[in-house]
Scaffold this motif. Sequence first.
Motif, mmCIF file in Angstrom:
data_model
loop_
_atom_site.group_PDB
_atom_site.id
_atom_site.type_symbol
_atom_site.label_atom_id
_atom_site.label_comp_id
_atom_site.label_asym_id
_atom_site.label_seq_id
_atom_site.Cartn_x
_atom_site.Cartn_y
_atom_site.Cartn_z
ATOM 1 N N SER A 19 -9.310 -5.211 -7.092
ATOM 2 C CA SER A 19 -8.000 -4.767 -6.385
ATOM 3 C C SER A 19 -6.961 -5.830 -6.790
ATOM 4 O O SER A 19 -5.909 -5.485 -7.043
ATOM 5 C CB SER A 19 -8.353 -5.106 -4.847
ATOM 6 O OG SER A 19 -8.744 -6.568 -4.447
ATOM 7 N N ASN A 72 0.666 -1.342 0.119
ATOM 8 C CA ASN A 72 -0.050 0.055 0.066
ATOM 9 C C ASN A 72 0.749 1.209 -0.078
ATOM 10 O O ASN A 72 2.039 1.127 -0.324
ATOM 11 C CB ASN A 72 -0.945 0.081 1.048
ATOM 12 C CG ASN A 72 -0.423 -0.158 2.706
ATOM 13 O OD1 ASN A 72 0.967 0.146 2.533
ATOM 14 N ND2 ASN A 72 -0.784 -0.367 3.596
ATOM 15 N N CYS A 74 -5.136 -8.612 -1.243
ATOM 16 C CA CYS A 74 -6.166 -7.903 -2.226
ATOM 17 C C CYS A 74 -7.063 -9.145 -2.544
ATOM 18 O O CYS A 74 -6.514 -10.135 -3.164
ATOM 19 C CB CYS A 74 -5.652 -7.365 -3.487
ATOM 20 S SG CYS A 74 -4.647 -6.177 -3.243
#
Length: 343
Positions: free
Chosen positions: A36, A23, A31
């Motif tokens: 994602s 991140n 994810c």
Amino acid sequence: GRNVRRIMGKINSGSITMVQARNSAGEYVKCTTKQSIEHACMVENEEGFSQSEGTPFLEYPFLDIFGMFGDTEAAQEVLAGTYEPPDDIDNYARLILRELEMPEAIKQAPPISLIITTEENQQAWNKTKERTSSEPADLHFGHHIAAAKNKTLAAFDAVLRQIPYATGLSPTWWHYATDVELLKKAGVYIVEKMRTILLLCALFNMNNKKLGRDMMWHAEKHNTLPREQYGSRKKHKSSEAAFNKRLTMDTLRQRRQSGALCANDAKSCYDRIVHNIATLCMRRLGVQINPIKCMFSTLQGAAHKIRTAYGVSDKTYGPERDPPLQGIGQGNGCGPAGWAVIS
């Protein structure tokens, strides 16, 4: 082979249902949703295929001198051994340009043929397996294998392959690629540690296989590959390379002679291939420019999708980049031969 991989924990089958990506704080997070996972894979793959940006042959002055495809007058001078590079260039760039002169045996030999006959096309498809994956937006291997059984359809397929191969054109329906993420090691879902396989259009990849096969055959015929090049060559085995390494070290020990061995696993070697240098390496061994230009212009213009357990992504990445994405791609039929002639 499957049993060995299972014991060693190298299980590559199955589509991914999750990945771990960094991140904004640099921490790994899971994810698990379709969006994602696709985003994490696209970011990682785009970075992977652009690792060679900033290297000498993708920057001024070489990008202007050799172009994106190594098809300029200066490229011809490099192959002829008459090119004089600028004084203020990277020393390693100067060294590799000196080594790219075409060997005399290749200069004297006729260039590799660009003809794809109906018989050759039939033979190529009859050797393939129907379960081999290809870009899902186009016909799959089974269609072409079935067509190869019929003389008229096989002749039509041969023409569809022949025109781009001989002219260097890149059909727009070839400008798609699907990235499939495989686990290199069971249980490791970190996105940087996954292997990306490219699914390319079947006809396009069959042409790439022909390019690599003809290039290696021509190089072997004229004895222009170094003895120590074991990879991607017929009648060469990794076990023989390991055995020769062992004999070399035993000889050094018996003679009490100093020596060193570098065991180097090149990082992202396929993804870091710069197209204009790869072109010069292939042309050096007698390949004509048009099939090479067709292959690399198609790869540069390809819109990449991501395939996961949730299906194929709607979003794409790739064709809008400047400079274009580089690399030859794992899954490309010319990949092993392309890396062999570079290394």
